[in-house]
Write a protein that holds these residues in place. Structure first.
Motif, PDB file in Angstrom:
ATOM      1  N   THR A 214     -24.517 -27.256 -16.908  1.00  0.00           N
ATOM      2  CA  THR A 214     -26.318 -27.453 -18.366  1.00  0.00           C
ATOM      3  C   THR A 214     -25.345 -26.285 -19.103  1.00  0.00           C
ATOM      4  O   THR A 214     -26.209 -27.034 -20.214  1.00  0.00           O
ATOM      5  CB  THR A 214     -27.442 -27.297 -17.703  1.00  0.00           C
ATOM      6  OG1 THR A 214     -27.495 -28.478 -16.644  1.00  0.00           O
ATOM      7  CG2 THR A 214     -28.654 -27.808 -18.479  1.00  0.00           C
ATOM      8  N   TRP A 215     -25.237 -25.628 -18.828  1.00  0.00           N
ATOM      9  CA  TRP A 215     -25.198 -23.995 -19.874  1.00  0.00           C
ATOM     10  C   TRP A 215     -23.786 -24.453 -20.938  1.00  0.00           C
ATOM     11  O   TRP A 215     -24.176 -24.033 -22.037  1.00  0.00           O
ATOM     12  CB  TRP A 215     -24.421 -22.825 -18.973  1.00  0.00           C
ATOM     13  CG  TRP A 215     -23.741 -21.822 -19.870  1.00  0.00           C
ATOM     14  CD1 TRP A 215     -22.960 -21.401 -19.714  1.00  0.00           C
ATOM     15  CD2 TRP A 215     -24.867 -21.038 -21.051  1.00  0.00           C
ATOM     16  NE1 TRP A 215     -22.225 -20.251 -20.783  1.00  0.00           N
ATOM     17  CE2 TRP A 215     -23.254 -20.076 -21.440  1.00  0.00           C
ATOM     18  CE3 TRP A 215     -26.197 -21.705 -21.534  1.00  0.00           C
ATOM     19  CZ2 TRP A 215     -24.572 -19.296 -22.653  1.00  0.00           C
ATOM     20  CZ3 TRP A 215     -26.456 -20.051 -22.611  1.00  0.00           C
ATOM     21  CH2 TRP A 215     -25.443 -19.779 -23.305  1.00  0.00           C
ATOM     22  N   SER A 216     -22.394 -25.121 -20.197  1.00  0.00           N
ATOM     23  CA  SER A 216     -21.506 -25.685 -20.993  1.00  0.00           C
ATOM     24  C   SER A 216     -21.947 -26.490 -22.436  1.00  0.00           C
ATOM     25  O   SER A 216     -21.435 -26.418 -22.877  1.00  0.00           O
ATOM     26  CB  SER A 216     -19.929 -26.566 -19.996  1.00  0.00           C
ATOM     27  OG  SER A 216     -19.509 -27.011 -20.536  1.00  0.00           O
ATOM     28  N   ALA A 217     -22.839 -27.716 -21.805  1.00  0.00           N
ATOM     29  CA  ALA A 217     -23.446 -28.925 -22.845  1.00  0.00           C
ATOM     30  C   ALA A 217     -24.016 -28.032 -23.238  1.00  0.00           C
ATOM     31  O   ALA A 217     -24.084 -28.672 -24.686  1.00  0.00           O
ATOM     32  CB  ALA A 217     -24.268 -30.127 -22.041  1.00  0.00           C
ATOM     33  N   LEU A 218     -24.591 -27.295 -23.695  1.00  0.00           N
ATOM     34  CA  LEU A 218     -26.034 -26.285 -24.368  1.00  0.00           C
ATOM     35  C   LEU A 218     -25.730 -25.500 -25.368  1.00  0.00           C
ATOM     36  O   LEU A 218     -26.115 -25.543 -26.703  1.00  0.00           O
ATOM     37  CB  LEU A 218     -27.094 -25.380 -23.417  1.00  0.00           C
ATOM     38  CG  LEU A 218     -27.997 -26.502 -22.499  1.00  0.00           C
ATOM     39  CD1 LEU A 218     -29.073 -25.830 -21.998  1.00  0.00           C
ATOM     40  CD2 LEU A 218     -28.916 -27.519 -23.829  1.00  0.00           C
ATOM     41  N   ALA A 219     -24.526 -24.715 -24.181  1.00  0.00           N
ATOM     42  CA  ALA A 219     -23.701 -23.604 -25.243  1.00  0.00           C
ATOM     43  C   ALA A 219     -22.431 -25.136 -26.339  1.00  0.00           C
ATOM     44  O   ALA A 219     -22.496 -24.186 -27.360  1.00  0.00           O
ATOM     45  CB  ALA A 219     -23.266 -22.962 -24.339  1.00  0.00           C
ATOM     46  N   GLN A 220     -22.750 -25.997 -26.509  1.00  0.00           N
ATOM     47  CA  GLN A 220     -21.817 -26.608 -27.282  1.00  0.00           C
ATOM     48  C   GLN A 220     -22.463 -27.565 -28.292  1.00  0.00           C
ATOM     49  O   GLN A 220     -22.067 -27.711 -29.166  1.00  0.00           O
ATOM     50  CB  GLN A 220     -21.235 -27.709 -26.217  1.00  0.00           C
ATOM     51  CG  GLN A 220     -19.388 -27.210 -25.406  1.00  0.00           C
ATOM     52  CD  GLN A 220     -19.004 -27.827 -25.109  1.00  0.00           C
ATOM     53  OE1 GLN A 220     -18.730 -29.203 -25.175  1.00  0.00           O
ATOM     54  NE2 GLN A 220     -16.961 -27.465 -24.350  1.00  0.00           N
ATOM     55  N   THR A 221     -23.815 -27.408 -27.731  1.00  0.00           N
ATOM     56  CA  THR A 221     -24.456 -28.330 -28.578  1.00  0.00           C
ATOM     57  C   THR A 221     -25.315 -27.547 -29.173  1.00  0.00           C
ATOM     58  O   THR A 221     -26.126 -27.983 -30.261  1.00  0.00           O
ATOM     59  CB  THR A 221     -25.872 -29.349 -27.397  1.00  0.00           C
ATOM     60  OG1 THR A 221     -25.266 -29.809 -26.844  1.00  0.00           O
ATOM     61  CG2 THR A 221     -26.334 -30.073 -28.534  1.00  0.00           C
ATOM     62  N   HIS A 222     -25.891 -26.419 -29.279  1.00  0.00           N
ATOM     63  CA  HIS A 222     -26.258 -25.233 -29.892  1.00  0.00           C
ATOM     64  C   HIS A 222     -25.773 -23.940 -29.932  1.00  0.00           C
ATOM     65  O   HIS A 222     -25.745 -22.685 -29.319  1.00  0.00           O
ATOM     66  CB  HIS A 222     -28.100 -25.108 -29.499  1.00  0.00           C
ATOM     67  CG  HIS A 222     -28.395 -26.445 -28.936  1.00  0.00           C
ATOM     68  ND1 HIS A 222     -29.209 -27.154 -29.929  1.00  0.00           N
ATOM     69  CD2 HIS A 222     -28.694 -26.614 -27.755  1.00  0.00           C
ATOM     70  CE1 HIS A 222     -29.641 -27.562 -29.393  1.00  0.00           C
ATOM     71  NE2 HIS A 222     -29.486 -27.984 -28.051  1.00  0.00           N
TER      72      HIS A 222
END
Length: 281
Positions: A214-222
């Motif tokens: 989840t952190w990997s996806a959120l860090a790339q998206t935002h």
């Protein structure tokens, strides 16, 4: 009175003349030709010669040439389409290999991260509060009751004294103590705890591995909101119902945390202000 022979009318011959026979023959031949041409035209000979056949053959050759050119253009276009499909397939295969390598690297990081985190937690000593060190078990009250160092003395001379002679008695000036204002007093020691770092809780999951994904996806998206922050995980559940929180930080102030939460909430990301606690993700 009798008539002469020249006065008698002449009779026409009743038999067919050759001239009439010829015309009759020609008329019959024409009528037969017309009948044959109308009912069986394929029986008539070709009086146009070889010109019509040559023109027909030239027309056929031109048509065959046009068909051959069309087939060539179709084959060229088909070859171009095949090359394009080949390039697309090769590009897709390259992307698949890259994604596979990235997933393998991420899987290795996911498996290696718990071991590193546990080793870091075991090796790092617990933080000690900043408390003044009182040696030999002395308490703060004992320190306060201890006598202060003697204040410096002041020598007041009424007049400069001459250098002492050999065998003469030594004369000293009056010695007085300094006033109480010159003494140094220490107040009680005050221990101020360091302010807790501020963070934001942006997700929860039943496993730490899920929080990493989840952190990997959120860090790339935002990246604008989370690009400079670090991820921690905190245990929020129980042994029967495990639950871990994803906390990003540290953030300078609550005002900055509120601003980041407002921007993330506008983009459908759950966010709430929390202490930046837990272990590194």
């Amino acid at each position: 009175m009798t008539k002469t022979a020249s006065d008698k009318p002449m009779r026409r011959p009743t038999g067919a003349t050759p001239y009439a026979a010829i015309w009759f023959t020609l008329g019959g031949a024409g009528l037969g030709y017309l009948c044959v041409a109308f009912f069986a035209p394929h029986l008539l000979p070709d009086f146009s010669g070889g010109r019509l056949s040559e023109r027909a053959s030239e027309t056929q050759v031109l048509q065959v040439s046009a068909d051959v050119e069309y087939l060539k253009s179709s084959l060229t276009k088909l070859q171009a389409d095949v090359e394009s499909v080949k390039s697309d397939v090769s590009a897709q295969a390259t992307q698949t290999l890259q994604l596979g390598s990235q997933l393998a690297a991420l899987d290795e990081k996911v498996h290696a991260a718990p071991t590193q985190t546990s080793a870091l937690v075991q090796s790092s000593p617990p933080p000690t509060p900043d408390v003044p060190d009182f040696a030999s078990g002395a308490t703060q009250a004992h320190v306060e009751d201890a006598p202060a160092a003697p204040p410096p003395t002041k020598v007041i001379n009424a007049s400069p004294q001459p250098a002492p002679q050999v065998g003469a008695p030594i004369v000293t000036g009056s010695v007085t103590k300094s006033t109480s204002a010159d003494a140094i007093s220490f107040g009680p020691a005050v221990v101020k705890p360091a302010p807790k770092p501020i963070g934001i809780q942006i997700a929860t999951d039943a496993s730490v591995d899920g929080l990493r994904i989840t952190w990997s996806a959120l860090a790339q998206t935002h990246p604008d909101q989370l690009g400079t922050l670090t991820a921690h995980y905190a245990d929020l559940g129980t042994a029967a119902n495990p639950n871990f929180g994803l906390i990003a930080g540290p953030i300078k102030s609550k005002a900055d945390a509120k601003k980041i939460c407002k921007e993330l909430t506008a983009q459908s990301v759950s966010c709430k202000i929390s202490d930046f606690k837990g272990a590194a993700l």
